[in-house]
Design an enzyme around this catalytic site. Structure first.
Site, PDB file in Angstrom:
ATOM      1  N   CYS A  23      26.618  26.355 -18.787  1.00  0.00           N
ATOM      2  CA  CYS A  23      25.444  25.487 -18.752  1.00  0.00           C
ATOM      3  C   CYS A  23      25.676  24.292 -19.669  1.00  0.00           C
ATOM      4  O   CYS A  23      26.053  24.459 -20.831  1.00  0.00           O
ATOM      5  CB  CYS A  23      24.213  26.273 -19.199  1.00  0.00           C
ATOM      6  SG  CYS A  23      22.714  25.265 -19.321  1.00  0.00           S
ATOM      7  N   CYS A  38      22.952  24.698 -22.812  1.00  0.00           N
ATOM      8  CA  CYS A  38      23.018  25.770 -23.818  1.00  0.00           C
ATOM      9  C   CYS A  38      24.358  26.484 -23.919  1.00  0.00           C
ATOM     10  O   CYS A  38      24.556  27.295 -24.820  1.00  0.00           O
ATOM     11  CB  CYS A  38      21.903  26.786 -23.583  1.00  0.00           C
ATOM     12  SG  CYS A  38      22.184  27.897 -22.181  1.00  0.00           S
ATOM     13  N   CYS A  84      19.343  28.034 -15.289  1.00  0.00           N
ATOM     14  CA  CYS A  84      19.983  28.806 -16.346  1.00  0.00           C
ATOM     15  C   CYS A  84      18.961  29.820 -16.859  1.00  0.00           C
ATOM     16  O   CYS A  84      17.831  29.461 -17.191  1.00  0.00           O
ATOM     17  CB  CYS A  84      20.433  27.876 -17.470  1.00  0.00           C
ATOM     18  SG  CYS A  84      21.103  28.759 -18.899  1.00  0.00           S
ATOM     19  N   CYS A  87      18.140  28.822 -20.875  1.00  0.00           N
ATOM     20  CA  CYS A  87      17.432  27.599 -21.296  1.00  0.00           C
ATOM     21  C   CYS A  87      16.572  26.987 -20.199  1.00  0.00           C
ATOM     22  O   CYS A  87      15.902  25.989 -20.428  1.00  0.00           O
ATOM     23  CB  CYS A  87      18.413  26.582 -21.851  1.00  0.00           C
ATOM     24  SG  CYS A  87      19.467  25.822 -20.595  1.00  0.00           S
ATOM     25  N   CYS A 102      25.050  26.028  -4.802  1.00  0.00           N
ATOM     26  CA  CYS A 102      25.355  24.600  -4.721  1.00  0.00           C
ATOM     27  C   CYS A 102      24.906  23.952  -6.029  1.00  0.00           C
ATOM     28  O   CYS A 102      23.717  23.931  -6.340  1.00  0.00           O
ATOM     29  CB  CYS A 102      24.608  24.028  -3.518  1.00  0.00           C
ATOM     30  SG  CYS A 102      24.965  22.312  -3.192  1.00  0.00           S
TER      31      CYS A 102
END
EC number: 1.8.4.12
Length: 155
Positions: free
Chosen positions: A54, A57, A103, A106, A126
């Site tokens: 991510c 985070c 995510c 976060c 995607c």
């Protein structure tokens, strides 16, 4: 290898500090659920071995061994790093019915999930490239939240 990552959301001050590192395009996509243009993103043609984390985070989200060329113009994966690192949400924006993926730590917008991927899952995650950071195999994963859960694990 089974590695556990702390999925506790960043504190408000940590989140503020992480958001301060984003550019305008990253903020638009990660925080406002935007989409980058197809076929002109930095990770579409990345064929290196490693882990995609991510951007906000640092949580591991996808591994290169699950990446495939979908022809859609965005990086695509047939399965996540682990299902607990991805949160799915019903999305009816723009007159479409889709599954948004975020995510799990976060809550940053990553992209969308479609049921048209290759075997063995037949799923296509995607992704927006700006939602991800690529970490090459053999490199320590980032520890943006200073929790120590990423510092001993190499991709």
């Amino acid at each position: 290898m089974n590695v556990t990552f702390d999925l506790t959301p960043p504190s408000p001050s940590q989140r503020e500090a992480l958001i301060a590192t984003l550019n305008a395009e990253e903020r638009r996509i990660l925080l406002q659920h935007g989409t980058e243009a197809p076929f002109c993103n930095r990770l579409l043609d990345n064929n290196q071995l490693g882990t995609y984390t991510c951007r906000l985070c640092g949580l591991p989200l996808f591994h290169s061994n699950a990446k495939f060329k979908s022809g859609t113009g965005w990086p695509s994966f047939f399965e996540p790093y682990t299902h607990t690192h991805i949160r799915k949400q019903h999305d009816t924006s723009h007159g479409m019915i889709r599954t948004e993926i975020l995510c799990a730590r976060c809550n940053s917008h990553l992209g969308h999930l479609f049921p048209d991927g290759p075997p063995p899952t037949y799923e296509r995650y995607c992704l927006n490239s700006v939602s991800l950071t690529f970490i090459p195999t053999g490199t320590l994963l980032p520890d943006q939240l200073h929790r120590g859960d990423n510092t001993t694990y190499r991709t």
